[in-house]
Design an enzyme around this catalytic site. Structure first.
Site, mmCIF file in Angstrom:
data_model
loop_
_atom_site.group_PDB
_atom_site.id
_atom_site.type_symbol
_atom_site.label_atom_id
_atom_site.label_comp_id
_atom_site.label_asym_id
_atom_site.label_seq_id
_atom_site.Cartn_x
_atom_site.Cartn_y
_atom_site.Cartn_z
ATOM 1 N N GLU A 40 0.904 3.918 1.741
ATOM 2 C CA GLU A 40 1.352 4.364 3.069
ATOM 3 C C GLU A 40 2.571 3.574 3.537
ATOM 4 O O GLU A 40 3.575 4.146 3.984
ATOM 5 C CB GLU A 40 0.247 4.202 4.126
ATOM 6 C CG GLU A 40 -1.016 4.946 3.820
ATOM 7 C CD GLU A 40 -2.059 4.078 3.127
ATOM 8 O OE1 GLU A 40 -1.733 3.458 2.078
ATOM 9 O OE2 GLU A 40 -3.195 4.026 3.616
ATOM 10 N N CYS B 102 -2.439 -0.427 7.530
ATOM 11 C CA CYS B 102 -1.653 0.797 7.402
ATOM 12 C C CYS B 102 -1.755 1.656 8.660
ATOM 13 O O CYS B 102 -0.767 2.267 9.077
ATOM 14 C CB CYS B 102 -2.093 1.578 6.168
ATOM 15 S SG CYS B 102 -1.641 0.731 4.626
ATOM 16 N N HIS C 78 0.854 -1.189 0.000
ATOM 17 C CA HIS C 78 0.000 0.000 0.000
ATOM 18 C C HIS C 78 0.891 1.241 0.000
ATOM 19 O O HIS C 78 2.013 1.221 0.510
ATOM 20 C CB HIS C 78 -0.893 0.018 1.238
ATOM 21 C CG HIS C 78 -1.961 -1.026 1.225
ATOM 22 N ND1 HIS C 78 -3.043 -0.965 2.074
ATOM 23 C CD2 HIS C 78 -2.126 -2.149 0.477
ATOM 24 C CE1 HIS C 78 -3.823 -2.004 1.849
ATOM 25 N NE2 HIS C 78 -3.285 -2.747 0.885
ATOM 26 N N CYS D 202 -6.258 1.799 5.782
ATOM 27 C CA CYS D 202 -6.869 0.548 6.217
ATOM 28 C C CYS D 202 -6.295 0.175 7.587
ATOM 29 O O CYS D 202 -5.334 0.802 8.057
ATOM 30 C CB CYS D 202 -6.578 -0.553 5.190
ATOM 31 S SG CYS D 202 -4.852 -1.111 5.175
#
Length: 144
Positions: free
Chosen positions: A49, A80, A47, A77
């Site tokens: 992040e 993260c 992801h 999410c």
């Protein structure tokens, strides 16, 4: 947020879900940025992040970023959000809210859990419409 949106657009051009993130240093300079790379890396944890935080930590040679801010186009999410806590980020700034998969204001609410290591300052809804439109347009095009 502009830099994060640019990362998200670049991710979309690569066929990735358009989420972008940047890590800002204490004086507001961009230390690192990334867009989602889950498809390119065959890695569901790639992801934006996570990638931006890892890059910033490597550049700073520290596993913690207590004087840094993370700017991301979508509410993180739960995975993260927990990583943000572990990196000890000072402030989280995000664009679109994610009622289905978010882990900050929705879903697991990681920072409200008693087991959370660190809760950053949180600012949500920054350029929300632009970030949400980018995601909505991406998925609409996929369905056609």
């Amino acid at each position: 947020m502009q830099n994060a949106l640019d990362e998200a657009r670049a991710a979309a051009e690569r066929g990735e879900i358009p989420v972008g993130a940047v890590v800002l240093g204490p004086d507001g300079e961009v230390i690192a940025g990334a867009g989602n790379r889950t498809e390119a890396d065959s890695d569901p944890t790639a992801h934006a992040e996570i990638l931006a935080l890892r890059a910033a930590a490597a550049i700073r040679k520290s596993p913690r970023l207590p004087d840094c801010d993370l700017v991301v186009t979508l509410e993180p999410c739960p995975m993260c959000a927990h990583a943000i806590s572990l990196f000890r980020v000072r402030r989280l700034i995000f664009g679109a809210y994610d009622p289905k998969g978010g882990g900050v204001d929705h879903g697991a609410r990681i920072f409200d859990a008693p087991s959370c290591h660190h809760r950053p300052d949180i600012v949500g809804g920054v350029r929300e419409t632009e970030a949400a439109t980018l995601l909505r347009d991406f998925f609409q095009a996929k369905r056609q």
